[in-house]
Design a protein around this motif. Structure first.
Motif, PDB file in Angstrom:
ATOM      1  N   SER A  33       0.823  -1.211   0.000  1.00 19.76           N
ATOM      2  CA  SER A  33       0.000   0.000   0.000  1.00 19.76           C
ATOM      3  C   SER A  33       0.857   1.262   0.000  1.00 19.76           C
ATOM      4  CB  SER A  33      -0.923   0.023   1.217  1.00 19.76           C
ATOM      5  OG  SER A  33      -1.613   1.268   1.277  1.00 19.76           O
ATOM      6  N   THR A  34       0.610   2.124  -0.976  1.00 19.33           N
ATOM      7  CA  THR A  34       1.309   3.414  -1.022  1.00 19.33           C
ATOM      8  C   THR A  34       0.689   4.415  -0.046  1.00 19.33           C
ATOM      9  OG1 THR A  34      -0.095   4.144  -2.857  1.00 19.33           O
ATOM     10  CG2 THR A  34       2.007   3.099  -3.422  1.00 19.33           C
ATOM     11  N   TYR A  35      -0.397   4.027   0.613  1.00 19.88           N
ATOM     12  CA  TYR A  35      -1.071   4.903   1.573  1.00 19.88           C
ATOM     13  C   TYR A  35      -0.619   4.639   3.009  1.00 19.88           C
ATOM     14  CZ  TYR A  35      -4.129   5.754  -2.399  1.00 19.88           C
ATOM     15  OH  TYR A  35      -4.613   6.082  -3.639  1.00 19.88           O
ATOM     16  N   ILE A  41       6.660  -0.743   0.123  1.00 19.14           N
ATOM     17  CA  ILE A  41       6.764   0.126  -1.054  1.00 19.14           C
ATOM     18  C   ILE A  41       6.982   1.577  -0.639  1.00 19.14           C
ATOM     19  CG2 ILE A  41       4.259   0.492  -1.283  1.00 19.14           C
ATOM     20  CD1 ILE A  41       6.876   0.201  -4.128  1.00 19.14           C
ATOM     21  N   THR A  42       6.386   2.001   0.470  1.00 22.46           N
ATOM     22  CA  THR A  42       6.615   3.364   0.953  1.00 22.46           C
ATOM     23  C   THR A  42       8.070   3.532   1.388  1.00 22.46           C
ATOM     24  OG1 THR A  42       4.314   3.631   1.646  1.00 22.46           O
ATOM     25  CG2 THR A  42       5.929   5.086   2.667  1.00 22.46           C
ATOM     26  N   ASN A  45      10.205   3.871  -1.688  1.00 21.64           N
ATOM     27  CA  ASN A  45      10.095   5.209  -2.269  1.00 21.64           C
ATOM     28  C   ASN A  45      10.810   6.267  -1.439  1.00 21.64           C
ATOM     29  OD1 ASN A  45       8.688   4.845  -4.735  1.00 21.64           O
ATOM     30  ND2 ASN A  45       6.762   4.544  -3.640  1.00 21.64           N
ATOM     31  N   ILE A  78       4.775   1.499 -13.784  1.00 16.60           N
ATOM     32  CA  ILE A  78       4.535   1.739 -12.359  1.00 16.60           C
ATOM     33  C   ILE A  78       5.300   2.954 -11.842  1.00 16.60           C
ATOM     34  CG2 ILE A  78       4.045  -0.696 -11.930  1.00 16.60           C
ATOM     35  CD1 ILE A  78       6.802  -0.903 -10.584  1.00 16.60           C
ATOM     36  N   LYS A  80       5.619   6.681 -11.612  1.00 18.04           N
ATOM     37  CA  LYS A  80       4.733   7.818 -11.793  1.00 18.04           C
ATOM     38  C   LYS A  80       5.513   9.052 -12.257  1.00 18.04           C
ATOM     39  CE  LYS A  80       1.239   5.403 -10.616  1.00 18.04           C
ATOM     40  NZ  LYS A  80       0.324   4.938 -11.668  1.00 18.04           N
ATOM     41  N   SER A  84       8.073   8.421  -8.259  1.00 21.30           N
ATOM     42  CA  SER A  84       7.797   7.376  -7.277  1.00 21.30           C
ATOM     43  C   SER A  84       7.287   6.113  -7.967  1.00 21.30           C
ATOM     44  CB  SER A  84       6.762   7.862  -6.258  1.00 21.30           C
ATOM     45  OG  SER A  84       5.505   8.079  -6.883  1.00 21.30           O
ATOM     46  N   ASP A  86       4.619   2.996  -7.972  1.00 20.00           N
ATOM     47  CA  ASP A  86       3.303   2.609  -7.479  1.00 20.00           C
ATOM     48  C   ASP A  86       2.851   1.369  -8.249  1.00 20.00           C
ATOM     49  OD1 ASP A  86       0.752   2.248  -6.598  1.00 20.00           O
ATOM     50  OD2 ASP A  86       0.002   4.223  -7.196  1.00 20.00           O
ATOM     51  N   SER A  88       0.379  -0.544  -7.765  1.00 19.17           N
ATOM     52  CA  SER A  88      -1.026  -0.878  -7.512  1.00 19.17           C
ATOM     53  C   SER A  88      -1.713  -1.461  -8.746  1.00 19.17           C
ATOM     54  CB  SER A  88      -1.789   0.362  -7.037  1.00 19.17           C
ATOM     55  OG  SER A  88      -1.212   0.904  -5.873  1.00 19.17           O
TER      56      SER A  88
END
Length: 240
Positions: A33-35, A41-42, A45, A78, A80, A84, A86, A88
């Protein structure tokens, strides 16, 4: 994972298996999850995790992303515009396919999983009939405009009618995809359907031509004027 998930075992009752499937999705959310500030993954990044320390799952997903980018002339990417990563757009179908494999390894041959509109299914429903999948009218969520009988294939829909402009065209950064609103793809499994649905939607109206020309895929596109365009083999999948 920020989406509704439903699991139907064709009338069978297996609370432990259902718990295992949802536990799988929770694990994927924690990693990808990038959230989430605590996800892998965070951390990647942020630059906190060198490549040599990436998990095997992360490496597998990134390899699938590179493969999909190559197979779609770069329409799936992926990375962006801000630099970064992502994943998803490919993690979803990959995770759902793996959930289906968890069910199959448990000896269940009749099941239907829906996660955010992406669907693997196998066998029969509780009534003994083939599973069916309704394609919603992107202009009226209460209306089903087509019914598909996937018979073991995967189904995935990409669109802007629920989440807005969340899919971007890597070849037209900054421009919105406005000529189409919905693209449903049927593939050999849900991962194939999902990764190509995302890429084909980024192509805009030409996406249905890409699906038409790709072996093993069928599709159904709805444009911004409400006109539908199916691939030549799509109609056969609508026969009960």
């Amino acid at each position: 994972m920020g989406m509704p998930i439903a699991v139907d075992l064709g009338g069978a009752s297996n609370a432990e298996l259902i718990e295992a499937v949802f536990g799988h999705f929770e694990h994927i959310d924690r990693r990808f999850s990038t959230y989430r500030a605590d996800s892998e993954i965070t951390a990647i990044n942020r630059g906190d995790v060198p490549v040599v320390d990436w998990s095997g799952e992360m490496m597998e997903v990134f390899a699938l992303a590179r493969q999909t980018k190559d197979e779609t002339d770069g329409y799936f990417d992926i990375r962006k515009p801000d630099g970064s990563l992502d994943p998803s757009g490919i993690v979803k179908g990959w995770a759902i396919r793996n959930a289906a494999e968890i069910v199959q390894r448990a000896g269940i041959s009749d099941f239907f999983i829906e996660a955010g509109g992406d669907i693997p299914s196998c066998g029969k429903n509780a009534s003994g009939h083939d599973w069916s999948v309704g394609i919603r009218n992107p202009f009226n969520a209460d209306e089903i405009i087509k019914i598909v009988y996937p018979r073991g294939r995967g189904v995935a829909t990409s669109g802007t009618y629920v989440r807005g402009q969340h899919i971007y065209n890597p070849h037209g950064i900054g421009s919105q995809i406005q000529d189409i609103v919905s693209l449903t793809v049927i593939g050999a499994d849900v991962l194939e359907a999902d990764r190509f649905a995302t890429a084909a939607f980024a192509m805009g109206r030409d996406g249905i031509l890409f699906i038409e020309q790709t072996p093993g895929l069928e599709g159904y596109l709805v444009d911004a004027n409400g006109r539908a365009t199916p691939t030549t083999g799509f109609g056969a999948l609508c026969l009960p």
